[in-house]
Design a protein around this motif. Sequence first.
Motif, PDB file in Angstrom:
ATOM      1  N   GLY A  35       0.820  -1.213   0.000  1.00  0.00           N
ATOM      2  CA  GLY A  35       0.000   0.000   0.000  1.00  0.00           C
ATOM      3  C   GLY A  35       0.847   1.252   0.000  1.00  0.00           C
ATOM      4  N   ARG A  36       0.195   2.410   0.018  1.00  0.00           N
ATOM      5  CA  ARG A  36       0.914   3.678  -0.124  1.00  0.00           C
ATOM      6  C   ARG A  36       0.291   4.753   0.757  1.00  0.00           C
ATOM      7  NH1 ARG A  36       0.071   8.329  -3.038  1.00  0.00           N
ATOM      8  NH2 ARG A  36       1.950   9.421  -3.745  1.00  0.00           N
ATOM      9  N   TRP A  37       1.170   5.516   1.419  1.00  0.00           N
ATOM     10  CA  TRP A  37       0.739   6.713   2.152  1.00  0.00           C
ATOM     11  C   TRP A  37       0.765   7.910   1.214  1.00  0.00           C
ATOM     12  CZ3 TRP A  37      -1.096   6.442   7.061  1.00  0.00           C
ATOM     13  CH2 TRP A  37      -0.814   5.275   7.784  1.00  0.00           C
ATOM     14  N   ASP A  38      -0.295   8.727   1.239  1.00  0.00           N
ATOM     15  CA  ASP A  38      -0.361   9.879   0.336  1.00  0.00           C
ATOM     16  C   ASP A  38       0.789  10.849   0.548  1.00  0.00           C
ATOM     17  OD1 ASP A  38      -2.568   8.883  -0.840  1.00  0.00           O
ATOM     18  OD2 ASP A  38      -4.011  10.235   0.113  1.00  0.00           O
ATOM     19  N   GLY A  39       1.263  10.961   1.778  1.00  0.00           N
ATOM     20  CA  GLY A  39       2.353  11.890   2.070  1.00  0.00           C
ATOM     21  C   GLY A  39       3.720  11.367   1.694  1.00  0.00           C
ATOM     22  N   GLY A  40       3.785  10.125   1.195  1.00  0.00           N
ATOM     23  CA  GLY A  40       5.067   9.569   0.784  1.00  0.00           C
ATOM     24  C   GLY A  40       5.792   8.803   1.869  1.00  0.00           C
ATOM     25  N   GLU A  41       5.472   9.092   3.139  1.00  0.00           N
ATOM     26  CA  GLU A  41       6.117   8.404   4.250  1.00  0.00           C
ATOM     27  C   GLU A  41       5.049   7.804   5.154  1.00  0.00           C
ATOM     28  OE1 GLU A  41       8.892  10.848   6.358  1.00  0.00           O
ATOM     29  OE2 GLU A  41       9.576  11.852   4.525  1.00  0.00           O
ATOM     30  N   GLU A  42       5.434   6.763   5.885  1.00  0.00           N
ATOM     31  CA  GLU A  42       4.488   6.082   6.772  1.00  0.00           C
ATOM     32  C   GLU A  42       3.907   7.052   7.789  1.00  0.00           C
ATOM     33  OE1 GLU A  42       4.269   2.234   9.765  1.00  0.00           O
ATOM     34  OE2 GLU A  42       5.953   2.461   8.380  1.00  0.00           O
ATOM     35  N   GLY A  43       2.577   7.026   7.889  1.00  0.00           N
ATOM     36  CA  GLY A  43       1.898   7.885   8.854  1.00  0.00           C
ATOM     37  C   GLY A  43       1.540   9.253   8.329  1.00  0.00           C
ATOM     38  N   LYS A  44       1.986   9.587   7.113  1.00  0.00           N
ATOM     39  CA  LYS A  44       1.687  10.909   6.548  1.00  0.00           C
ATOM     40  C   LYS A  44       0.583  10.786   5.502  1.00  0.00           C
ATOM     41  CE  LYS A  44       6.092  13.227   7.326  1.00  0.00           C
ATOM     42  NZ  LYS A  44       7.178  14.019   6.712  1.00  0.00           N
ATOM     43  N   GLY A  45      -0.494  11.543   5.691  1.00  0.00           N
ATOM     44  CA  GLY A  45      -1.610  11.517   4.746  1.00  0.00           C
ATOM     45  C   GLY A  45      -2.456  10.259   4.908  1.00  0.00           C
ATOM     46  N   ASP A  46      -3.339  10.039   3.947  1.00  0.00           N
ATOM     47  CA  ASP A  46      -4.201   8.856   3.962  1.00  0.00           C
ATOM     48  C   ASP A  46      -3.439   7.640   3.429  1.00  0.00           C
ATOM     49  OD1 ASP A  46      -6.336  10.332   4.909  1.00  0.00           O
ATOM     50  OD2 ASP A  46      -7.050  10.841   2.892  1.00  0.00           O
ATOM     51  N   PHE A  47      -3.858   6.461   3.895  1.00  0.00           N
ATOM     52  CA  PHE A  47      -3.225   5.219   3.446  1.00  0.00           C
ATOM     53  C   PHE A  47      -4.146   4.503   2.461  1.00  0.00           C
ATOM     54  CE2 PHE A  47      -2.422   0.609   3.879  1.00  0.00           C
ATOM     55  CZ  PHE A  47      -1.067   0.587   3.517  1.00  0.00           C
ATOM     56  N   THR A  48      -3.592   4.119   1.306  1.00  0.00           N
ATOM     57  CA  THR A  48      -4.325   3.341   0.309  1.00  0.00           C
ATOM     58  C   THR A  48      -3.784   1.916   0.325  1.00  0.00           C
ATOM     59  OG1 THR A  48      -4.591   5.286  -1.099  1.00  0.00           O
ATOM     60  CG2 THR A  48      -4.971   3.144  -2.110  1.00  0.00           C
ATOM     61  N   LYS A  49      -4.668   0.971   0.655  1.00  0.00           N
ATOM     62  CA  LYS A  49      -4.239  -0.436   0.720  1.00  0.00           C
ATOM     63  C   LYS A  49      -3.889  -0.946  -0.669  1.00  0.00           C
ATOM     64  CE  LYS A  49      -5.722  -4.944   2.559  1.00  0.00           C
ATOM     65  NZ  LYS A  49      -4.416  -5.434   2.217  1.00  0.00           N
ATOM     66  N   GLY A  50      -2.815  -1.726  -0.768  1.00  0.00           N
ATOM     67  CA  GLY A  50      -2.344  -2.231  -2.046  1.00  0.00           C
ATOM     68  C   GLY A  50      -2.904  -3.597  -2.395  1.00  0.00           C
ATOM     69  N   ALA A  51      -2.367  -4.179  -3.472  1.00  0.00           N
ATOM     70  CA  ALA A  51      -2.842  -5.480  -3.965  1.00  0.00           C
ATOM     71  C   ALA A  51      -2.100  -6.647  -3.334  1.00  0.00           C
ATOM     72  CB  ALA A  51      -2.691  -5.539  -5.480  1.00  0.00           C
ATOM     73  N   ASP A  52      -1.076  -6.357  -2.503  1.00  0.00           N
ATOM     74  CA  ASP A  52      -0.301  -7.395  -1.804  1.00  0.00           C
ATOM     75  C   ASP A  52       0.391  -8.375  -2.758  1.00  0.00           C
ATOM     76  OD1 ASP A  52      -0.637  -6.585   0.856  1.00  0.00           O
ATOM     77  OD2 ASP A  52      -2.652  -7.468   0.923  1.00  0.00           O
ATOM     78  N   LEU A  53       0.873  -7.879  -3.897  1.00  0.00           N
ATOM     79  CA  LEU A  53       1.682  -8.724  -4.777  1.00  0.00           C
ATOM     80  C   LEU A  53       3.091  -8.851  -4.205  1.00  0.00           C
ATOM     81  CD1 LEU A  53       0.838  -7.509  -8.410  1.00  0.00           C
ATOM     82  CD2 LEU A  53      -0.339  -9.215  -7.027  1.00  0.00           C
ATOM     83  N   SER A  54       3.745  -9.944  -4.499  1.00  0.00           N
ATOM     84  CA  SER A  54       5.142 -10.093  -4.105  1.00  0.00           C
ATOM     85  C   SER A  54       5.990  -9.141  -4.954  1.00  0.00           C
ATOM     86  CB  SER A  54       5.595 -11.533  -4.327  1.00  0.00           C
ATOM     87  OG  SER A  54       5.668 -11.809  -5.717  1.00  0.00           O
ATOM     88  N   PRO A  55       7.194  -8.774  -4.491  1.00  0.00           N
ATOM     89  CA  PRO A  55       8.048  -7.887  -5.297  1.00  0.00           C
ATOM     90  C   PRO A  55       8.300  -8.439  -6.705  1.00  0.00           C
ATOM     91  CG  PRO A  55       8.903  -8.037  -3.063  1.00  0.00           C
ATOM     92  CD  PRO A  55       7.776  -9.028  -3.154  1.00  0.00           C
ATOM     93  N   ALA A  56       8.485  -9.765  -6.824  1.00  0.00           N
ATOM     94  CA  ALA A  56       8.740 -10.356  -8.149  1.00  0.00           C
ATOM     95  C   ALA A  56       7.518 -10.218  -9.053  1.00  0.00           C
ATOM     96  CB  ALA A  56       9.126 -11.829  -7.999  1.00  0.00           C
ATOM     97  N   ASP A  57       6.328 -10.489  -8.495  1.00  0.00           N
ATOM     98  CA  ASP A  57       5.101 -10.371  -9.301  1.00  0.00           C
ATOM     99  C   ASP A  57       4.839  -8.912  -9.675  1.00  0.00           C
ATOM    100  OD1 ASP A  57       4.738 -13.079  -9.200  1.00  0.00           O
ATOM    101  OD2 ASP A  57       3.241 -13.033  -7.590  1.00  0.00           O
ATOM    102  N   ALA A  58       5.113  -7.987  -8.749  1.00  0.00           N
ATOM    103  CA  ALA A  58       4.941  -6.560  -9.048  1.00  0.00           C
ATOM    104  C   ALA A  58       5.864  -6.138 -10.189  1.00  0.00           C
ATOM    105  CB  ALA A  58       5.209  -5.723  -7.802  1.00  0.00           C
TER     106      ALA A  58
END
Length: 504
Positions: free
Chosen positions: A222-245
């Motif tokens: 997932g991703r934080w809107d502010g770019g860093e953990e705890g900053k802005g809203d959090f958007t949950k990701g698709a939980d793909l592995s790094p290789a699949d991503a």
Amino acid sequence: MAEKPKKPQKLKARLPRGLEDRGPAAINATRAMVEKIRAVYELYGFEPVETPAMEYTDALGKFLPDQDRPNEGVFSFQDDDEQWISLRYDLTAPLARYVAENFDALPKPYRSYRFGYVFRNEKPGPGRFRQFMQFDADTVGSATPAADAEICMMAADTMEALGIPRGSYVVKVNNRKVLDGVLEAIGLGGEENAGRRLTVLRAIDKLDKFPADEVRKLLGPGRWDGGEEGKGDFTKGADLSPADADIVLAVTQQRDDWREAIAAAETYLAKSEVGQAGVSELEEIAKLVAASGYGADRIRIDPTVVRGLEYYTGPVYEVELLLDTKDEKGRPVRFGSVGGGGRYDGLVSRFRGEPVPATGFSIGVSRLQAALTMLGELDTRAEFGPVVVTVFDRDRVADYQKMVAQLRQAGIRAELYLGNPKNMGNQLKYADRRNSPCVIIQGSDEKARGEVQIKDLIEGAKAAAAIASNQEWRETRPAQFSCAEADLVARVREVLARHDVAWG
């Protein structure tokens, strides 16, 4: 002592957020745009159809959230029979319902266009409205890639009909089956993974807004809107592995030759019939548009296009404006996508229980109008108002109304001044505010001579700017002349022709 009664509080006039009021200039510009789009669509053999602004909520598509009150993304209410009804989110789902309901009576393939407002129950922001206009064209009942190729060619022709020069736009084409094939190969096939697949699609759809590393976060945890953990809203990701991503990003990257993206995922696509079908359809579309003279400067295969809605099943397309301009504060603006669409073979099938292929395209009229206005391609000047017949003598209203009727019968927009006729100055101010080209005046002296006075307000404004002295203005009385009552229509036409006044 008795309490003084409270004055009733005035109701505050306020426009709801995310909506806009529109005046004559904006409406006229929209009308001009719509007519140009309509002309291209009809040239391609599409015919008009109109569906209501409201539909049963379940007819709008499975991509809507399943909630007790399904109003996330749409505006909904319960009817008196406890059925949920929603304002339409787009023009595609209502068309699917219409075709399914009238299936046996319609010619197949069924080619139609429609335009109107759609409604989104979303957070409003700059350029994001809760009500905006779209103009769609769809072919229902044809599975051939030729139908998709035709839609793309029509989209390109429409941009040029609207005054956007070649090289200033591009129609980008991809096929969802290619990405679906890759997702199937990495274990995200089947209905049970539909939610994660949609999350992947929406992440890839943001490649034009975010760097690849930020999209990678959306493909992963997932991703934080502010770019860093705890900053802005959090958007949950698709939980793909790094290789699949990495594989998903490899097949959706911008490349000079789209076949390079296919090659990057060839091992995965070889395992998927769906993926191979997607590649074959892209090859066919590329061949068809090239044969019709549409080069890569107009229609281009682009692996980054996926479209965010779940109902697309094959080819998808977007029209992107490539022009850079500046807003009213001098800041650079890139308009990006002003239309899009794709193949949605499942929407009509939901109602019919049998395969019904369909493909279509939607122009965001409101967004495109904003772009064309900023680029100076639309005339946003206020249209001329009607000729105003003033009331000099309130006992002779019938005479003045007769003049109005004569002008209207001659096809000239005209109106009788219906306010308080006591002050002639106020009548002339009214005509100015109405942007009238001229006014008609007839007092008792003119009536006795069988004449009328015509005051050319356009010429008068020019003369007023050139004359320094008010005394000179009064002495010369420019742009005002007399004519016989019988010549009224002819002399008004002369004034209109002098200034190229045309309505509609």
